[in-house]
Design an enzyme around this catalytic site. Structure first.
Site, short mmCIF file in Angstrom:
data_model
loop_
_atom_site.label_atom_id
_atom_site.label_comp_id
_atom_site.label_asym_id
_atom_site.label_seq_id
_atom_site.Cartn_x
_atom_site.Cartn_y
_atom_site.Cartn_z
CG ASP A 136 -56.77 -13.07 -13.80
OD1 ASP A 136 -56.73 -13.35 -12.58
OD2 ASP A 136 -57.82 -12.72 -14.37
CD GLU B 272 -61.34 -10.95 -10.06
OE1 GLU B 272 -62.37 -10.54 -9.50
OE2 GLU B 272 -60.66 -10.22 -10.81
#
Ligand SMILES: [Zn+2]
Length: 410
Positions: free
Chosen positions: A94, A161
């Site tokens: 991400d 994350e």
């Protein structure tokens, strides 16, 4: 080792290609209005399948808000001569949103190569695509050398994350504890410096408070008929920040900054119009404190301060935690850290420096399992900024450092 290094030297274009393709798929979290990592994971899995991994598995987390209904986590393993131990490389797929587009000199979702032929620009190229690339390069080069490494090489490409790890590493630790072997070691390339000298072995404890102050809404011309929640919350923000900084004021030189930090950050919208006194106010407090402090004491002090505001302003204050990460350190004399320090000196040509940081990485989750984790990479250190950049040379250096550690693992 020499053969692996020579192969890595020839992989600049491979990195550039991976970076271009990844950057075109903006994998932002549904928490910030994005679609998630599904498409990016599909692309990366296809790339992993081109290599000679012995196992590629998924440990996806359900998330109805995301494309595909999942937040994907991909785990790939290339067996070593000793199959009981794995050197894991952890990276997240991400990225954070591009932010204000007018601050970008190039399209954030199209990689632009600088005139120097080495620097690339785009959202995610450093955080954390450089780590994804370094892991792929390492795997490819080691596989092409024809020799099996002493221990397994594992890669975890994870989701979520940037917004709390719930669907990523935390999901994995909970659902697949079997993946984390007793003899395993973990490398997280999600923090670092341009020399590649820093090896992070400890992280501050993290608490994210979301604090709701409830008063009473009224017309702004008649404030006495209401009770201004924003006004009370403003005092609360100041009291919390000042009070926590004053009470938890120890310093530890391992960390940069060396003190604990307590910052009011996100402010949620209250009333949409100017002429209403808000009855509810919500803001967040980001606390990062030295591991020597007990989180219970920090929470108790924050609650005490909230009570003072409740009393002084006749409001109700409640809170929840958006993130709570309490973590141990990896000992400086762990074999992983020693090998990493050697790699830094041999590959990057600088003396290794062991440090602690305030930012939370995957390492915290791993360390809480009692397993060693090192956080280090050679990066410009410009995550989340406009015109985020990464160096192709640094990426290859990182891959060499990891290869060195892998090939010297026991
Ligand atoms: Zn990151």
């Amino acid at each position: 080792m020499d053969k692996v290094f020579t192969t890595i030297d020839g992989m600049r274009d491979y990195v550039l290609e991976l970076q271009k393709n990844m950057t075109r798929i903006p994998a932002t979290s549904p928490d910030v209005g994005g679609k998630g990592e599904f498409k990016k994971a599909q692309y990366l899995e296809a790339e992993l399948k081109k290599l000679k991994f012995d196992e590629i598995i998924h440990a996806d987390a359900k998330d109805e808000r995301a494309e595909g209904g999942v937040r994907p986590n991909i785990i790939a393993k290339y067996y070593g001569r000793d199959k009981t131990k794995t050197l894991w490389l952890l990276a997240h797929m991400d990225v954070v949103p591009e932010g204000d587009r007018t601050l970008w000199k190039t399209d954030p979702f199209e990689v632009t190569l600088d005139a120097d032929g080495d620097t690339i620009y785009g959202r995610g190229v450093e955080d954390n695509q450089q780590a994804v690339c370094a892991a792929m390069v390492t795997a490819k080069a080691v596989m092409e050398s024809g020799a099996r490494p002493p221990v397994n090489l594992g890669i975890m490409l994870l989701s979520d994350e940037e917004t709390g790890n719930k669907y990523g590493i935390a999901h994995l630790v909970k659902q697949r504890p079997d993946l984390f072997g007793k003899g395993d070691s973990f490398i997280v390339q999600d923090s670092g410096d341009p020399q590649g000298s820093q090896i992070e072995i400890a992280e501050k404890n993290i608490l994210w408070f979301r604090i709701t102050t409830t008063g009473k809404q009224s017309h702004a011309s008649m404030p006495a008929q209401g009770n201004n929640a924003f006004y009370a919350a403003s005092h609360l923000a100041v009291r919390l920040r000042d009070g926590l900084y004053a009470k938890f004021n120890k310093e530890d030189k391992l960390f940069e900054p060396s003190n604990s930090t307590f910052e009011p950050t996100k402010k949620e919208p209250n009333v949409p119009n100017v002429n209403t006194v808000p009855g509810t106010d919500v803001f967040c407090l980001d606390c990062r404190f030295l591991p020597s402090y007990d989180p219970k004491d920090v929470i108790a002090e924050a609650e005490r301060i909230m009570k003072t505001v409740e009393t002084d302003f006749k409001v109700k204050v409640t809170y929840e935690f958006l993130n709570k990460m309490i973590s141990k350190a990896t000992p400086a004399d762990d074999p992983l850290i020693k090998r990493f320090a050697e790699a830094v000196e041999k590959i990057h040509g600088v003396k290794a420096q062991l440090i602690g940081i305030g930012g939370g990485t995957f390492a915290a989750e791993v360390r809480n399992l009692g397993l060693p984790a090192a956080v280090s990479s050679r990066i410009y250190e410009n995550p989340h900024v406009p015109n985020e950049k990464s160096s192709l040379k640094f990426t290859l250096s990182d891959a060499k450092a990891i290869s060195y550690i892998l090939l010297n693992s026991k």
